[in-house]
Design a protein around this motif. Sequence first.
Motif, PDB file in Angstrom:
ATOM      1  N   SER A 287     -17.284 -15.033   7.518  1.00  0.00           N
ATOM      2  CA  SER A 287     -16.183 -15.355   6.607  1.00  0.00           C
ATOM      3  C   SER A 287     -15.167 -14.215   6.546  1.00  0.00           C
ATOM      4  N   VAL A 288     -15.647 -12.987   6.728  1.00  0.00           N
ATOM      5  CA  VAL A 288     -14.716 -11.850   6.751  1.00  0.00           C
ATOM      6  C   VAL A 288     -14.121 -11.704   8.142  1.00  0.00           C
ATOM      7  N   ALA A 289     -14.981 -11.795   9.134  1.00  0.00           N
ATOM      8  CA  ALA A 289     -14.575 -11.519  10.506  1.00  0.00           C
ATOM      9  C   ALA A 289     -13.416 -12.408  10.947  1.00  0.00           C
ATOM     10  N   ARG A 290     -13.430 -13.673  10.478  1.00  0.00           N
ATOM     11  CA  ARG A 290     -12.401 -14.631  10.889  1.00  0.00           C
ATOM     12  C   ARG A 290     -10.979 -14.095  10.745  1.00  0.00           C
ATOM     13  N   HIS A 291     -10.797 -13.251   9.739  1.00  0.00           N
ATOM     14  CA  HIS A 291      -9.431 -12.823   9.420  1.00  0.00           C
ATOM     15  C   HIS A 291      -9.089 -11.467  10.012  1.00  0.00           C
ATOM     16  N   LEU A 292      -9.871 -11.055  11.003  1.00  0.00           N
ATOM     17  CA  LEU A 292      -9.656  -9.703  11.526  1.00  0.00           C
ATOM     18  C   LEU A 292      -9.073  -9.717  12.930  1.00  0.00           C
ATOM     19  N   ASN A 293      -8.179 -10.647  13.200  1.00  0.00           N
ATOM     20  CA  ASN A 293      -7.594 -10.723  14.533  1.00  0.00           C
ATOM     21  C   ASN A 293      -6.805  -9.468  14.895  1.00  0.00           C
ATOM     22  N   ILE A 294      -5.949  -9.079  13.976  1.00  0.00           N
ATOM     23  CA  ILE A 294      -5.091  -7.916  14.260  1.00  0.00           C
ATOM     24  C   ILE A 294      -5.238  -6.922  13.113  1.00  0.00           C
ATOM     25  N   PRO A 295      -6.456  -6.407  12.936  1.00  0.00           N
ATOM     26  CA  PRO A 295      -6.730  -5.606  11.744  1.00  0.00           C
ATOM     27  C   PRO A 295      -5.852  -4.377  11.623  1.00  0.00           C
ATOM     28  N   PHE A 296      -5.571  -3.706  12.774  1.00  0.00           N
ATOM     29  CA  PHE A 296      -4.786  -2.496  12.595  1.00  0.00           C
ATOM     30  C   PHE A 296      -3.349  -2.822  12.190  1.00  0.00           C
ATOM     31  N   CYS A 297      -2.794  -3.875  12.762  1.00  0.00           N
ATOM     32  CA  CYS A 297      -1.421  -4.242  12.391  1.00  0.00           C
ATOM     33  C   CYS A 297      -1.312  -4.551  10.901  1.00  0.00           C
TER      34      CYS A 297
ATOM     35  N   ILE B 258      -6.034  -9.821   1.589  1.00  0.00           N
ATOM     36  CA  ILE B 258      -5.486  -9.105   0.426  1.00  0.00           C
ATOM     37  C   ILE B 258      -5.776  -7.615   0.548  1.00  0.00           C
ATOM     38  N   ILE B 259      -7.027  -7.319   0.911  1.00  0.00           N
ATOM     39  CA  ILE B 259      -7.385  -5.897   1.015  1.00  0.00           C
ATOM     40  C   ILE B 259      -6.607  -5.220   2.134  1.00  0.00           C
ATOM     41  N   LEU B 260      -6.602  -5.839   3.318  1.00  0.00           N
ATOM     42  CA  LEU B 260      -5.924  -5.209   4.461  1.00  0.00           C
ATOM     43  C   LEU B 260      -4.441  -5.049   4.206  1.00  0.00           C
ATOM     44  N   SER B 261      -3.794  -6.147   3.795  1.00  0.00           N
ATOM     45  CA  SER B 261      -2.347  -6.043   3.638  1.00  0.00           C
ATOM     46  C   SER B 261      -1.995  -5.208   2.411  1.00  0.00           C
ATOM     47  N   GLY B 262      -2.887  -5.244   1.406  1.00  0.00           N
ATOM     48  CA  GLY B 262      -2.649  -4.376   0.248  1.00  0.00           C
ATOM     49  C   GLY B 262      -2.635  -2.921   0.664  1.00  0.00           C
ATOM     50  N   LEU B 263      -3.638  -2.555   1.486  1.00  0.00           N
ATOM     51  CA  LEU B 263      -3.683  -1.175   1.996  1.00  0.00           C
ATOM     52  C   LEU B 263      -2.447  -0.872   2.840  1.00  0.00           C
ATOM     53  N   GLY B 264      -2.069  -1.863   3.653  1.00  0.00           N
ATOM     54  CA  GLY B 264      -0.894  -1.689   4.514  1.00  0.00           C
ATOM     55  C   GLY B 264       0.350  -1.399   3.698  1.00  0.00           C
ATOM     56  N   VAL B 265       0.550  -2.190   2.639  1.00  0.00           N
ATOM     57  CA  VAL B 265       1.725  -1.987   1.785  1.00  0.00           C
ATOM     58  C   VAL B 265       1.657  -0.600   1.143  1.00  0.00           C
ATOM     59  N   PHE B 266       0.439  -0.236   0.737  1.00  0.00           N
ATOM     60  CA  PHE B 266       0.258   1.083   0.133  1.00  0.00           C
ATOM     61  C   PHE B 266       0.631   2.194   1.134  1.00  0.00           C
ATOM     62  N   PHE B 267       0.123   2.063   2.380  1.00  0.00           N
ATOM     63  CA  PHE B 267       0.466   3.060   3.407  1.00  0.00           C
ATOM     64  C   PHE B 267       1.971   3.104   3.644  1.00  0.00           C
TER      65      PHE B 267
ATOM     66  N   GLY C  72       4.941  -7.572   2.267  1.00  0.00           N
ATOM     67  CA  GLY C  72       4.195  -7.841   1.044  1.00  0.00           C
ATOM     68  C   GLY C  72       2.736  -8.109   1.324  1.00  0.00           C
ATOM     69  N   VAL C  73       1.984  -8.358   0.232  1.00  0.00           N
ATOM     70  CA  VAL C  73       0.550  -8.550   0.322  1.00  0.00           C
ATOM     71  C   VAL C  73       0.267 -10.006   0.679  1.00  0.00           C
ATOM     72  N   ASP C  74      -0.612 -10.184   1.649  1.00  0.00           N
ATOM     73  CA  ASP C  74      -0.979 -11.526   2.080  1.00  0.00           C
ATOM     74  C   ASP C  74      -2.115 -12.043   1.193  1.00  0.00           C
ATOM     75  N   LEU C  75      -1.809 -13.091   0.384  1.00  0.00           N
ATOM     76  CA  LEU C  75      -2.763 -13.524  -0.645  1.00  0.00           C
ATOM     77  C   LEU C  75      -3.731 -14.596  -0.156  1.00  0.00           C
ATOM     78  N   GLU C  76      -3.791 -14.814   1.143  1.00  0.00           N
ATOM     79  CA  GLU C  76      -4.579 -15.928   1.667  1.00  0.00           C
ATOM     80  C   GLU C  76      -6.056 -15.843   1.259  1.00  0.00           C
ATOM     81  N   ASN C  77      -6.654 -14.697   1.442  1.00  0.00           N
ATOM     82  CA  ASN C  77      -8.044 -14.533   1.023  1.00  0.00           C
ATOM     83  C   ASN C  77      -8.352 -13.060   0.797  1.00  0.00           C
ATOM     84  N   ALA C  78      -9.574 -12.782   0.405  1.00  0.00           N
ATOM     85  CA  ALA C  78      -9.949 -11.418   0.017  1.00  0.00           C
ATOM     86  C   ALA C  78      -9.680 -10.425   1.150  1.00  0.00           C
ATOM     87  N   THR C  79     -10.071 -10.790   2.379  1.00  0.00           N
ATOM     88  CA  THR C  79      -9.895  -9.853   3.493  1.00  0.00           C
ATOM     89  C   THR C  79      -8.430  -9.503   3.689  1.00  0.00           C
TER      90      THR C  79
END
Lengths: 425, 317
Positions: free
Chosen positions: B149-159, B188-197, B179-186
């Motif tokens: 369920s987490v892995a599915r959303h990790l196509n381009i994790p570094f981007c 949200i966390i990745l894009s939230g961090l991205g926005v923060f960076f 902005g933050v991608d609100l699709e799911n938890a994964t």
Amino acid sequence: MGKRKQRLLRALGRSAEGVLRGLEEAADRPKQLDYFIEVMRAAYVDDCLAERLELNEPRPKVVGIYCVMAPEELVYAAGAIPLRLCGGSHEASCAGDELAPRDACPVVKSALGSTALGAPSLYELCDVVVVPTTCDAKRKMGEELAQHTEVWVLDVPHVKESEGARRQWLEELHGFKRDLERLTGNRIKRRALKEAIAMLGRAQHQARRLYQLRQAPVPVVRGNEAALALHAFAFDRADRWTEAMTRLNDELEDRVRHQQSPQGAQIPRLMLAGAPSIFPNWKLPNLIEEMGGALVTDESCVGDRYLYDPVGAVENTMEDMMVALGSRYLMPCTCPSFAPNDDRLFRLRQAVEDFQLDGVLYLVLKGCVIYDFELQRVEKLMRELGLPVLRIETDYNPEDVEQLRTRVEAFIEMIQENIQQEGGA
Amino acid sequence: MRVTRLRWLVLAVCFVLLTFGGRMGVHLGSYLPTFACYFTGFDSYGGACFLAPLQFALAAGSVDGLLKALLYVVIAILLIIPLGSAWCGWVCPFAFVQDVLDLIRRKLGLGYLRFPEGLREGLRPVKWVFLFIMLLLPLWAAFPILVPSVARHLNIPFCELCPVRYIMPMLTGRASYMGVDLENATTIILSGLGVFFAILTLVLSLFKRRFWCAYCPMVLVLSFFRRISLPKLKKDVQKCTRCEICYNVCPMDVEQVFKEREKENVTFPDCVLCLACIEHCPEDDALRATWAGKTFFRSTRKGFSRRRKIGVDSSKK
Ligand code: SF4
Ligand code: SF4
Ligand code: SF4
Ligand code: SF4
């Protein structure tokens, strides 16, 4: 004026005048050298530096500086005038004998004597003196000087490499800046500091030009002359000195072009390494030239090392300029009070190459432990490079001149023979 | 021309060409080893970062995908060899953005921040972490053996983490990527961090030179090839006075160049070959830049003075 002071002034003037006359007797000296002779004469013989520097009312503050770690850029930026005070007078060192332990070096004794008696009076001109914590003697000298004048001790780290030391040094310079602002009542602004860096940059540029001109295969200026010109920076305003040095360099450049030389091509090329020869202690520079050697370079902090390094500020923000000053006055400095001091050996190696040296005279001032300590390393390096080294231990007393003359003469003769043998082989 | 000026010119041209070149008919594809962000949009960019397609290819999970990923890597290496880290010093559009922020700082008269050595050392692994995220997580997405369920959303994790992705598309009007991608938890966390960076990078670039580059996995990738790539920074250790100027002018805080007392090759991993150190080194030939062994730029005291307008008119030299 006290009797002792008067007596010291007269004696000082006599020996300083002796050195300057000697230089003036060389008819083939560069014409532009006379300016520097006059600076030295004003400082030591005529004792009229205040008039020469035109310290008119309102009189700018004068900051006396020992050693070469206090950035003069900051002094100028604060609107004050720096003077370099390291002492080179035999008479003053005798006067300082009772103020320092017997084994202290003559630089420190001479500075103490001059300060205590106020002779030459340029020592009295200083509103404050800055003493960097270099060797033990200088450090303790700072403490003694405080009896006579206001002293600022500049804490120089002895291990340059470490980041902490460099940060602390930068802090120290910020403190120096604040002290200068308090002394002069002027805030050091960005523009003023930038201009001061540029002004000293021009001086450093000319000093480096001289350094390069002295590398010419046929020497175009005597070593005792060039060293005096550099030394005069200590008692002059930087901009005036730079103008005079520009003229001297132009004249020397002409000499290079026309292959004029006071000495000729075959002459042994020597370096005066070790402790500095400070005016009027011109014993060794004179002896080397008189005995048929060419003194092409030294590593003295009132000579070739004084103005060699530039300040590398690029941004001209206050922080950037302070960082650049911090680097300039600490990192490339090869004073043996630093340990480890391998940087010095790298510089010497490069000097041997740049100046095509044939030999090294190594001055140890009696009482100077740190230069003597490093002698072994320097000797090892020179052995590796195939250069003879002559260690000369002396102080400012002129009595041993004849004895030194014999040794210097023998040393130079030996080198000459080597050169001829190599030339013949 | 002064190297700094030339570099500004090249950097600006590359910025325009790579970010907006597509609109002018420039299409270099997305093979470049530099942060010309893929998400500025296919219709806009003139050439793009190879990391996004590389991650897509890895995440595809097929033999075809892996071959494609290999192709991207091979092309990138071929591009890295002639320029080396100069991609970062002279080409990267995001370097241009950071350098513009840095210029603003200077114009405001603010000094730069330099992190203490200990902190720099401590943060050094960050780019390795980014590199592993970039290479391993897409494979997890391709073969989701654990926690699918987490892995599915990790196509381009570094981007998703890359600050560039939230900054550069702003310039090309692709606000949808921001902005933050609100699709799911994964996400949200990745894009939230991205926005923060991204915010962190924009703010800190105003105080610290090349703030992001210290953590960028691209400069790490480039450094792997610093032995075989053609441009190099060289030092004559005997001519160096250890005046520390090269360290002070270095936007990447590369300290080893001034400290080095033995090696001739001083192309260190963080170096972006901006050549500022050579430009400001006051010793003749202490530093040089070579390309395929040939020197094309060397340090001189004359150059040092001339850049400071010293000795131009006041003396003949
Ligand atoms: S988000 Fe970053 S890594 Fe991904 S394509 Fe854009 S610049 Fe490259
Ligand atoms: S390290 Fe800096 S210059 Fe290099 S690709 Fe990353 S952002 Fe661009
Ligand atoms: S700027 Fe040049 S001389 Fe100074 S430390 Fe760097 S390489 Fe050495
Ligand atoms: S080491 Fe020199 S070329 Fe490399 S990033 Fe620093 S200043 Fe630029």
